[in-house]
Design a protein around this motif. Structure first.
Motif, short mmCIF file in Angstrom:
data_model
loop_
_atom_site.label_atom_id
_atom_site.label_comp_id
_atom_site.label_asym_id
_atom_site.label_seq_id
_atom_site.Cartn_x
_atom_site.Cartn_y
_atom_site.Cartn_z
N HIS A 63 0.84 -1.20 0.00
CA HIS A 63 0.00 0.00 0.00
C HIS A 63 0.88 1.26 0.00
CE1 HIS A 63 -4.08 1.64 1.72
NE2 HIS A 63 -3.73 2.24 0.61
N HIS A 118 -3.39 9.41 1.31
CA HIS A 118 -2.54 8.40 1.95
C HIS A 118 -1.58 9.03 2.97
CE1 HIS A 118 -4.23 6.03 -1.34
NE2 HIS A 118 -4.03 4.99 -0.53
N TRP A 167 -13.28 6.52 -0.28
CA TRP A 167 -12.91 6.81 1.10
C TRP A 167 -14.13 7.20 1.90
CZ3 TRP A 167 -7.74 7.31 3.16
CH2 TRP A 167 -6.73 6.98 2.24
N GLN A 185 -10.04 8.70 -5.54
CA GLN A 185 -9.13 9.35 -4.59
C GLN A 185 -9.55 10.80 -4.35
OE1 GLN A 185 -7.11 7.87 -2.78
NE2 GLN A 185 -6.60 5.96 -3.82
N ASP A 200 -9.55 4.35 4.07
CA ASP A 200 -9.39 3.93 2.68
C ASP A 200 -10.17 2.63 2.49
OD1 ASP A 200 -8.45 3.08 0.21
OD2 ASP A 200 -6.33 3.42 0.68
N HIS A 204 -7.39 -2.60 -2.23
CA HIS A 204 -5.95 -2.76 -1.96
C HIS A 204 -5.62 -2.48 -0.48
CE1 HIS A 204 -5.34 1.72 -3.29
NE2 HIS A 204 -5.26 1.68 -1.97
MN MN Z 1 -5.04 3.23 -0.77
#
Ligand code: MN
Length: 240
Positions: A63, A118, A167, A185, A200, A204
């Protein structure tokens, strides 16, 4: 030529949108040659396995080192085309998407958002995290949602119901705390809200350990929350 060829391969492998790739011109490639990158992948401040058993080391490694690194890389490719943008923070870019050159708007939303989201995500988690909220955010959550448990339930429900990748956030918007979700994102600052904390829910983020069980990941995530950091972000949201 070697540099140009590298850039070409780089663009091909960057996995960006057709809109971006289609708009790359020879002159913009020339601009990007030998331009130092302004955005950097922030190092994790704890070990990959520090969040186990809630988030496994392999997920953390991929990640951070692959997914987040790719967002940073792609953001730099976009911004390197327009050196006048290199003095801007990622927040400034995302708050002013409409003012950016058309050919990089989507790339900045996706990869600038990916970078900012992130960067927050690693910071609001940590070893020895979890438990009930502390400090001013604890009071604010209680005032807005009635109790921490109600807030947590609503947050997890929103994250579970979000279709596809995105998210789930606690934001401050027009003076109030709200739970919102964003696709892909997208970061709430593009809509004028301040992201205090966010989880998140891209596959993934959890699939290696939880497979399709997104609700289990959402529940476990509260065990790694760094409330000190969340409080700092809440403080900043009051001044924003
Ligand atoms: Mn991510």
């Amino acid at each position: 030529m070697i540099t140009n060829r590298r850039n070409f391969i780089y663009l091909l492998t960057a996995g960006t949108t057709a809109a971006f790739f289609g708009s790359v011109t020879k002159s913009s490639w020339a601009t990007s040659v030998n331009t130092p990158d302004v955005f950097k992948l922030p190092p994790l401040t704890y070990d990959y396995n520090a969040l186990e058993p809630h988030i496994d080391a392999a997920t953390m490694k991929f990640h951070h080192d692959k997914h987040h690194a790719a967002y940073v890389k792609n953001l730099n490719v976009a911004v390197n085309k327009y050196p006048q943008l290199k003095t801007k923070t990622v927040e400034e870019l995302l708050k002013n998407i409409d003012k950016l050159p058309k050919d990089i708007q989507t790339v900045v939303i996706n990869n600038g958002g990916g970078h900012l989201n992130h960067s927050m995500y690693w910071q609001i988690m940590g070893p020895k995290g979890g438990g009930a909220p502390t400090g001013e955010i604890a009071t604010a959550i209680k005032t807005q949602f009635g109790s921490f448990d109600t807030f947590k339930t609503q947050f997890n429900e929103a994250g579970t119901k979000l279709f596809g990748s995105g998210w789930v956030w606690l934001v401050r918007s027009k003076g109030q705390l709200k739970i919102v979700t964003t696709k892909n994102q997208d970061n709430p600052i593009s809509q004028g809200s301040y992201p205090i904390m966010g989880n998140d829910v891209w596959e993934h983020a959890y699939y290696l350990n939880y497979q399709n069980r997104r609700p289990d990941y959402l529940s476990a995530w509260w065990n790694v929350i760094n409330w000190t950091e969340v409080n700092q972000r809440f403080g900043k949201s009051l001044k924003a």
